[in-house]
Design a protein around this motif. Structure first.
Motif, PDB file in Angstrom:
ATOM      1  N   THR A   1       0.811  -1.208   0.000  1.00  0.00           N
ATOM      2  CA  THR A   1       0.000   0.000   0.000  1.00  0.00           C
ATOM      3  C   THR A   1       0.852   1.269   0.000  1.00  0.00           C
ATOM      4  O   THR A   1       0.336   2.358   0.199  1.00  0.00           O
ATOM      5  N   ASP A   2       2.151   1.133  -0.256  1.00  0.00           N
ATOM      6  CA  ASP A   2       3.015   2.313  -0.361  1.00  0.00           C
ATOM      7  C   ASP A   2       2.751   3.036  -1.672  1.00  0.00           C
ATOM      8  O   ASP A   2       2.601   2.412  -2.716  1.00  0.00           O
ATOM      9  N   ARG A   3       2.707   4.367  -1.619  1.00  0.00           N
ATOM     10  CA  ARG A   3       2.629   5.150  -2.844  1.00  0.00           C
ATOM     11  C   ARG A   3       3.973   5.076  -3.555  1.00  0.00           C
ATOM     12  O   ARG A   3       4.992   4.752  -2.970  1.00  0.00           O
ATOM     13  N   PHE A   4       3.954   5.400  -4.856  1.00  0.00           N
ATOM     14  CA  PHE A   4       5.160   5.187  -5.644  1.00  0.00           C
ATOM     15  C   PHE A   4       6.349   5.977  -5.102  1.00  0.00           C
ATOM     16  O   PHE A   4       7.475   5.481  -5.100  1.00  0.00           O
ATOM     17  N   ASP A   5       6.121   7.202  -4.624  1.00  0.00           N
ATOM     18  CA  ASP A   5       7.236   8.005  -4.118  1.00  0.00           C
ATOM     19  C   ASP A   5       7.717   7.540  -2.748  1.00  0.00           C
ATOM     20  O   ASP A   5       8.697   8.065  -2.219  1.00  0.00           O
TER      21      ASP A   5
ATOM     22  N   PRO B   1      -3.954   3.813  -8.062  1.00  0.00           N
ATOM     23  CA  PRO B   1      -2.982   4.799  -7.570  1.00  0.00           C
ATOM     24  C   PRO B   1      -2.310   4.414  -6.257  1.00  0.00           C
ATOM     25  O   PRO B   1      -1.147   4.748  -6.031  1.00  0.00           O
ATOM     26  N   GLU B   2      -3.048   3.682  -5.395  1.00  0.00           N
ATOM     27  CA  GLU B   2      -2.479   3.307  -4.100  1.00  0.00           C
ATOM     28  C   GLU B   2      -1.569   2.090  -4.177  1.00  0.00           C
ATOM     29  O   GLU B   2      -0.869   1.793  -3.212  1.00  0.00           O
ATOM     30  N   SER B   3      -1.603   1.369  -5.272  1.00  0.00           N
ATOM     31  CA  SER B   3      -0.785   0.159  -5.424  1.00  0.00           C
ATOM     32  C   SER B   3      -0.192   0.125  -6.831  1.00  0.00           C
ATOM     33  O   SER B   3      -0.498  -0.765  -7.629  1.00  0.00           O
TER      34      SER B   3
ATOM     35  N   SER C   1      -5.986   0.426  -1.872  1.00  0.00           N
ATOM     36  CA  SER C   1      -6.891   1.040  -2.839  1.00  0.00           C
ATOM     37  C   SER C   1      -8.349   0.964  -2.396  1.00  0.00           C
ATOM     38  O   SER C   1      -8.875  -0.107  -2.090  1.00  0.00           O
ATOM     39  N   ALA C   2      -9.005   2.120  -2.397  1.00  0.00           N
ATOM     40  CA  ALA C   2     -10.430   2.167  -2.094  1.00  0.00           C
ATOM     41  C   ALA C   2     -11.246   1.478  -3.179  1.00  0.00           C
ATOM     42  O   ALA C   2     -12.394   1.082  -2.946  1.00  0.00           O
TER      43      ALA C   2
ATOM     44  N   LYS D   1     -10.414  11.480 -13.248  1.00  0.00           N
ATOM     45  CA  LYS D   1     -11.736  11.855 -12.734  1.00  0.00           C
ATOM     46  C   LYS D   1     -12.582  10.619 -12.455  1.00  0.00           C
ATOM     47  O   LYS D   1     -13.327  10.567 -11.475  1.00  0.00           O
ATOM     48  N   ILE D   2     -12.473   9.641 -13.341  1.00  0.00           N
ATOM     49  CA  ILE D   2     -13.255   8.416 -13.150  1.00  0.00           C
ATOM     50  C   ILE D   2     -12.840   7.704 -11.872  1.00  0.00           C
ATOM     51  O   ILE D   2     -13.685   7.262 -11.078  1.00  0.00           O
ATOM     52  N   ILE D   3     -11.525   7.586 -11.654  1.00  0.00           N
ATOM     53  CA  ILE D   3     -11.045   6.912 -10.451  1.00  0.00           C
ATOM     54  C   ILE D   3     -11.441   7.680  -9.200  1.00  0.00           C
ATOM     55  O   ILE D   3     -11.810   7.081  -8.179  1.00  0.00           O
TER      56      ILE D   3
END
Length: 282
Positions: free
Chosen positions: A96-100, A150-152, A202-203, A253-255
């Protein structure tokens, strides 16, 4: 969902066997009389699973990121059975780490176990698969291989790659007598999903209630009974995701819209399981 008697005696190799989905798949294959080779990093988990099966499986514990272990698996299967009927690439990891926030070591290791390992193992096993009368390769992919997460990001990257490779190999191997396909489940109610719920995963996993490992295992059996390039345990999720990807420049926007619904679903998921007080990060 059950396999017919024609599957009895076939040899199946399953990676990630000690996980939630892997355990359910192994139990169903065992019920159908297949001879199982079960692989996982979790040696204790493999032993616990073996104790629940009717037949004695061949257990191989170790790090599947090591090519030497993959070659050892192949040699062991060849010596014991002389062929491989079914290869089930199921092992995977998600963080669940963000890319940065990712360490470079984690980038390499996640891509390896999720993408490189199933490709290496599939290639290594080709000679043994060709010895079988009706050989199969089935990869557990994910809807994260269709819709960005985005979260994974590394999980999504690896599953996008595995889906592309699976489809490409499926077209090629169909001419060579090996049936290849992928299972693309949405969120599955496993220990890993509970970890994601608690630590900011990710939600999108919680737009709808997660499916059970048993549901995914049933879809795996359907893939064996009726081979296809792809199968989706929850068809409604698959249609929604594929529709969203028709508009790639609107995906942000969709996500965001999906995530609002998913956040409410995650809150409900945690409340139903009494986990709200254990949340680490959202």
């Amino acid at each position: 969902m059950k396999l017919g008697p024609e599957f009895a005696g076939r040899v199946a190799l399953l990676t990630g066997a000690a996980g939630g989905i892997g355990r359910e798949i192994a139990k169903r294959l065992d019920d159908a009389g297949l001879r199982l080779v079960l692989c996982d990093l979790n040696q204790d988990g493999l032993a616990e699973l073996a104790a629940e099966l009717k037949q004695e499986p061949l257990l191989i514990a170790g790090d599947l990121c090591q090519r030497s272990l993959l070659e050892h698996i192949c040699q062991t299967v060849e010596e014991k059975f002389g062929r491989l009927d079914i290869l089930l690439n199921n092992a995977a990891v998600v963080r669940t780490d963000r890319f940065d926030e990712y360490t470079l070591d984690h980038i390499e290791s996640d891509l390896h176990i999720n993408l490189i390992t199933p490709l290496l193992l599939s290639r290594i096993m080709v000679p043994l698969l060709k010895q079988a009368p009706d050989p199969r390769i089935i990869n557990t992919i994910s809807l994260g291989g269709v819709l960005p997460m985005p979260e994974s990001p590394l999980y999504s990257a690896s599953k996008f790659g595995l889906r592309g490779a699976t489809l490409s190999i499926a077209v090629d191997f169909e001419k060579k007598g090996i049936k290849v396909g992928g299972i693309l489940p949405s969120s599955v109610d496993t220990a890993q999903l509970r970890h994601e719920a608690l630590t900011g995963g990710s939600a999108l996993n919680f737009i709808d209630p997660p499916q059970s490992p048993s549901h995914v295992a049933d879809e795996m059996l359907r893939m064996l009974l009726e081979p296809r390039y792809e199968r989706y345990p929850k068809v409604s999720d698959a249609m929604l995701v594929r529709l969203a990807m028709l508009f790639p420049n609107k995906i942000g926007k969709i996500i965001n819209w999906f995530e609002k619904k998913g956040q409410a679903g995650r809150k409900r998921y945690l409340e139903e399981r009494g986990l709200t007080s254990q949340v680490v990060r959202w």
